[in-house]
Design a protein around this motif. Structure first.
Motif, mmCIF file in Angstrom:
data_model
loop_
_atom_site.group_PDB
_atom_site.id
_atom_site.type_symbol
_atom_site.label_atom_id
_atom_site.label_comp_id
_atom_site.label_asym_id
_atom_site.label_seq_id
_atom_site.Cartn_x
_atom_site.Cartn_y
_atom_site.Cartn_z
ATOM 1 N N ILE A 264 0.932 -1.180 -0.184
ATOM 2 C CA ILE A 264 -0.122 0.062 -0.148
ATOM 3 C C ILE A 264 0.847 0.974 0.048
ATOM 4 O O ILE A 264 1.836 1.350 0.987
ATOM 5 C CB ILE A 264 -0.924 0.094 1.266
ATOM 6 C CG1 ILE A 264 -1.973 -0.991 1.003
ATOM 7 C CG2 ILE A 264 -1.284 1.555 1.719
ATOM 8 C CD1 ILE A 264 -2.954 -1.335 2.398
ATOM 9 N N THR A 265 0.508 2.006 -0.798
ATOM 10 C CA THR A 265 1.005 3.754 -0.857
ATOM 11 C C THR A 265 0.157 4.347 0.055
ATOM 12 O O THR A 265 -0.971 4.875 -0.384
ATOM 13 C CB THR A 265 1.214 4.095 -2.259
ATOM 14 O OG1 THR A 265 2.335 3.284 -2.959
ATOM 15 C CG2 THR A 265 1.887 5.372 -2.110
ATOM 16 N N GLN B 105 -3.276 5.049 -6.203
ATOM 17 C CA GLN B 105 -2.124 3.810 -6.614
ATOM 18 C C GLN B 105 -2.707 2.979 -7.591
ATOM 19 O O GLN B 105 -3.918 2.592 -7.387
ATOM 20 C CB GLN B 105 -1.607 3.137 -5.258
ATOM 21 C CG GLN B 105 -0.829 2.106 -5.729
ATOM 22 C CD GLN B 105 -0.205 1.222 -4.240
ATOM 23 O OE1 GLN B 105 -0.899 1.694 -3.373
ATOM 24 N NE2 GLN B 105 0.590 0.367 -4.616
ATOM 25 N N THR B 106 -2.253 2.634 -8.685
ATOM 26 C CA THR B 106 -2.405 1.786 -9.613
ATOM 27 C C THR B 106 -2.120 0.348 -9.209
ATOM 28 O O THR B 106 -0.821 0.016 -9.190
ATOM 29 C CB THR B 106 -2.028 1.982 -11.129
ATOM 30 O OG1 THR B 106 -2.412 3.074 -11.702
ATOM 31 C CG2 THR B 106 -2.458 0.741 -12.028
ATOM 32 N N VAL B 107 -3.015 -0.357 -8.614
ATOM 33 C CA VAL B 107 -2.861 -1.784 -7.863
ATOM 34 C C VAL B 107 -2.610 -2.829 -9.191
ATOM 35 O O VAL B 107 -1.421 -3.640 -8.719
ATOM 36 C CB VAL B 107 -4.070 -2.205 -7.176
ATOM 37 C CG1 VAL B 107 -3.665 -3.514 -6.594
ATOM 38 C CG2 VAL B 107 -4.047 -1.017 -6.260
ATOM 39 N N ALA C 239 -2.300 8.078 -1.148
ATOM 40 C CA ALA C 239 -1.839 8.601 -2.745
ATOM 41 C C ALA C 239 -2.703 7.599 -3.670
ATOM 42 O O ALA C 239 -2.748 6.307 -3.262
ATOM 43 C CB ALA C 239 -0.656 8.715 -2.954
ATOM 44 N N THR D 244 -6.883 4.249 -3.474
ATOM 45 C CA THR D 244 -6.482 5.180 -2.443
ATOM 46 C C THR D 244 -6.799 4.981 -0.762
ATOM 47 O O THR D 244 -8.321 4.556 -0.743
ATOM 48 C CB THR D 244 -6.949 6.820 -2.759
ATOM 49 O OG1 THR D 244 -6.646 7.156 -4.109
ATOM 50 C CG2 THR D 244 -6.315 7.716 -1.737
ATOM 51 N N VAL E 297 -7.422 1.167 -9.551
ATOM 52 C CA VAL E 297 -6.699 2.378 -8.808
ATOM 53 C C VAL E 297 -7.493 2.519 -7.363
ATOM 54 O O VAL E 297 -8.737 2.673 -7.259
ATOM 55 C CB VAL E 297 -7.010 3.682 -9.714
ATOM 56 C CG1 VAL E 297 -6.047 4.773 -8.947
ATOM 57 C CG2 VAL E 297 -6.380 3.374 -11.100
ATOM 58 N N CYS F 4 -11.437 2.646 -4.044
ATOM 59 C CA CYS F 4 -10.933 2.023 -5.403
ATOM 60 C C CYS F 4 -11.713 2.461 -6.529
ATOM 61 O O CYS F 4 -13.111 2.352 -6.123
ATOM 62 C CB CYS F 4 -10.729 0.511 -5.026
ATOM 63 S SG CYS F 4 -9.687 -0.076 -4.000
#
Length: 201
Positions: A97-98, A103-105, A101, A179, A177, A137
């Motif tokens: 996990i970022t 994030q494209t998983v 932000a 967050t 994507v 997401c």
């Protein structure tokens, strides 16, 4: 007669006279024969050949029966492969996990573009100090959002159930994507299923 031909024999005289008459008759026929003077009555049956006629002078005869089929020809080269009707991708282990932000998983290539219906599933694990944390997401097709978990997202902890998103769109790539407010964690059990469709209602 004796004075004209002298000592020549009768046979020689006769042959000479025949030759003169023959040559004279041939020359006359070649020079004096009028155009179109040869008619049906003067031609002997079955004496003319196909070479004696110009193309198109003789009408075509009745069409004969079809001949036997010829042998099968050699197989031609293989055609180009058609566009794929579906696409699938599964990854047991996903990225970490970022925090805080977008994030494209993960993503899925949609072969050939066109219209697709895509379903994506993912498990998000929260291992950070903030528990429960919030996650949002979206499923995107060529950067256009097709489905979300809702404006407020959802709470998640460790070892939660799979999150599922489904959407339809036209494009070449589907992406998940996310967050999250979690300070640590990871994504796992990610799967994409894409089905090509003729139209999108």
């Amino acid at each position: 007669m004796k004075r004209i031909f002298g000592e020549s024999r009768y046979a020689n005289v006769t042959a000479t006279m025949a030759l003169v008459l023959a040559l004279g008759g041939t020359s006359y026929a070649a020079i004096k024969l009028p155009a179109n003077s040869v008619t049906t009555k003067t031609v002997k049956d079955r004496s003319l050949l196909s070479k004696d006629f110009k193309r198109g002078q003789i009408p075509a005869g009745k069409r004969g029966a079809a001949g036997p089929a010829g042998p099968q020809g050699v197989a031609g080269p293989a055609g180009a492969a058609g566009a794929a009707a579906g696409a699938y991708k599964a990854s047991q282990a996903g990225p970490a996990i970022t925090p805080g932000a977008a994030q494209t998983v993960d993503s899925l290539v949609l072969p050939g573009g066109g219209n697709w219906v895509v379903t994506v599933k993912v498990i998000a694990n929260n291992t950070g100090t903030l528990d429960p944390a919030n996650i949002g997401c979206s499923l995107q097709i060529d950067g256009v959002v097709k489905d979300t978990l809702g404006a407020a997202g959802t709470d998640f902890g460790l070892g939660g159930s799979a999150l599922t998103l489904t959407g339809a769109g036209t494009g070449n790539t589907a992406a998940l994507v996310c967050t999250t407010s979690a300070t640590a964690g990871n994504y796992e059990a990610i799967s994409f299923t894409g089905v090509r469709v003729a139209t999108i209602g």
